[in-house]
Design a protein around this motif. Structure first.
Motif, PDB file in Angstrom:
ATOM      1  N   PRO A   1      -7.772   2.234  -5.239  1.00 40.39           N
ATOM      2  CA  PRO A   1      -7.783   3.330  -4.273  1.00 40.39           C
ATOM      3  C   PRO A   1      -8.327   2.872  -2.925  1.00 40.39           C
TER       4      PRO A   1
ATOM      5  N   THR B   1       0.847  -1.185   0.000  1.00 43.02           N
ATOM      6  CA  THR B   1       0.000   0.000   0.000  1.00 43.02           C
ATOM      7  C   THR B   1       0.883   1.235   0.000  1.00 43.02           C
TER       8      THR B   1
ATOM      9  N   GLN C   1      -8.995   2.009 -16.555  1.00 45.76           N
ATOM     10  CA  GLN C   1      -9.645   2.179 -15.257  1.00 45.76           C
ATOM     11  C   GLN C   1     -11.088   1.706 -15.306  1.00 45.76           C
TER      12      GLN C   1
ATOM     13  N   VAL D   1     -10.634   1.210  -9.962  1.00 47.27           N
ATOM     14  CA  VAL D   1      -9.407   0.411  -9.966  1.00 47.27           C
ATOM     15  C   VAL D   1      -8.719   0.537 -11.319  1.00 47.27           C
TER      16      VAL D   1
ATOM     17  N   ASN E   1     -10.545  10.253 -10.034  1.00 45.86           N
ATOM     18  CA  ASN E   1     -10.469   9.965  -8.594  1.00 45.86           C
ATOM     19  C   ASN E   1     -11.834   9.517  -8.059  1.00 45.86           C
TER      20      ASN E   1
ATOM     21  N   SER F   1      -2.010   8.249  -5.026  1.00 44.65           N
ATOM     22  CA  SER F   1      -3.241   7.935  -5.754  1.00 44.65           C
ATOM     23  C   SER F   1      -2.944   6.977  -6.910  1.00 44.65           C
ATOM     24  N   PRO F   2      -3.967   6.304  -7.443  1.00 40.36           N
ATOM     25  CA  PRO F   2      -3.757   5.476  -8.631  1.00 40.36           C
ATOM     26  C   PRO F   2      -3.159   6.260  -9.794  1.00 40.36           C
TER      27      PRO F   2
ATOM     28  N   ARG G   1      -4.675   6.881  -0.445  1.00 42.71           N
ATOM     29  CA  ARG G   1      -3.671   5.849  -0.667  1.00 42.71           C
ATOM     30  C   ARG G   1      -4.132   4.864  -1.742  1.00 42.71           C
ATOM     31  N   SER G   2      -3.248   3.945  -2.103  1.00 42.18           N
ATOM     32  CA  SER G   2      -3.571   2.927  -3.110  1.00 42.18           C
ATOM     33  C   SER G   2      -2.965   1.595  -2.692  1.00 42.18           C
ATOM     34  N   LYS G   3      -3.748   0.537  -2.847  1.00 39.55           N
ATOM     35  CA  LYS G   3      -3.234  -0.814  -2.648  1.00 39.55           C
ATOM     36  C   LYS G   3      -2.841  -1.375  -3.999  1.00 39.55           C
ATOM     37  N   VAL G   4      -1.617  -1.829  -4.102  1.00 37.19           N
ATOM     38  CA  VAL G   4      -1.087  -2.327  -5.368  1.00 37.19           C
ATOM     39  C   VAL G   4      -0.837  -3.827  -5.279  1.00 37.19           C
TER      40      VAL G   4
ATOM     41  N   ILE H   1      -4.194  -1.526  -9.317  1.00 39.20           N
ATOM     42  CA  ILE H   1      -4.004  -0.404  -8.394  1.00 39.20           C
ATOM     43  C   ILE H   1      -5.374   0.052  -7.907  1.00 39.20           C
TER      44      ILE H   1
END
Length: 214
Positions: free
Chosen positions: A155, A53, A117, A123, A214, A57-58, A160-163, A153
């Motif tokens: 949001p 994480t 996206q 995502v 976003n 942003s993405p 934040r972003s979880k990758v 990726i």
């Protein structure tokens, strides 16, 4: 592959659905960067999954991935990289050479990156399969033709972003087991640490992209 980037990725004949069926084994967890390996049917090389994480942003993360000319600054063992063509803002082709320690020969590849996206979940998915025929094969460098990588990726709260990054490769030629294992564990960790630093640079810290909302 990332580029790839972290640069070594999945055999092109294997669909991404194969990753969903993989039993992942956690190999390392360093500074919030989790690296897993898993077996893939009909391949002697293990697949890799990386999770992390980021405080970004993405759009910021995608901007770094698509700015391939800066990959040498953060992608593990990337010796050189060159943008070949960019048909659209979210699509490009690039060439990269990966530096390997003696006695192995360097590897090179050309890849096709596309970023899309999901309009509902927001995502972002970045696919990066290897493609052939764009750059002539070079002497003393082993050409990797069977590879694909995938970034997902998502949001999360707080900007934040979880990758999640999945990859597997047929690196071609003969490689010692210790070197394959090095790229399977140390390589992703070093690259993701580099990505974290890259995201803090002024040109990426406030990045926006017209095709990412976003």
């Amino acid at each position: 592959m990332l580029k790839n980037v972290l640069s070594l990725a999945i055999a092109i004949s294997i669909s991404f659905s194969a990753f969903a069926q993989t039993d992942w084994l956690l190999r390392s967890n360093t500074n919030g960067i989790k690296v897993y390996t898993g077996s893939i049917t009909n391949s002697k090389f293990k697949a890799i999954k990386v999770e992390c994480t980021f405080n970004a942003s993405p759009a910021q993360i995608t901007a770094v991935l698509l700015d391939v000319n800066t990959c040498t600054e953060w992608v593990y063992h990337t010796k050189s990289i060159k943008l070949l063509k960019q048909p659209a803002a979210n699509e490009l082709y690039y060439y990269s050479e990966v530096s390997l320690p003696w006695p192995a020969s360097n590897r090179d590849f050309t890849a096709h990156l596309t970023a899309t996206q999901n309009p509902e979940t927001k995502v972002v998915t970045v696919n990066g399969p290897a493609v052939d025929g764009l750059v002539p094969v070079k002497e003393d460098i082993v050409r990797v033709t069977e590879s694909t990588g995938k970034w997902v990726i998502a949001p999360v709260e707080g900007g934040r972003s979880k990758v999640e990054y999945t990859l597997h490769v047929n690196p071609a030629g003969a490689l010692p087991a210790w070197l394959v294992n090095l790229f399977a564990t140390e390589g992703p960790t070093k690259s993701f640490e580099g990505l974290r630093r890259q995201l803090q640079k002024p040109q990426f810290k406030n990045s926006t992209l017209a095709f990412i909302k976003n």
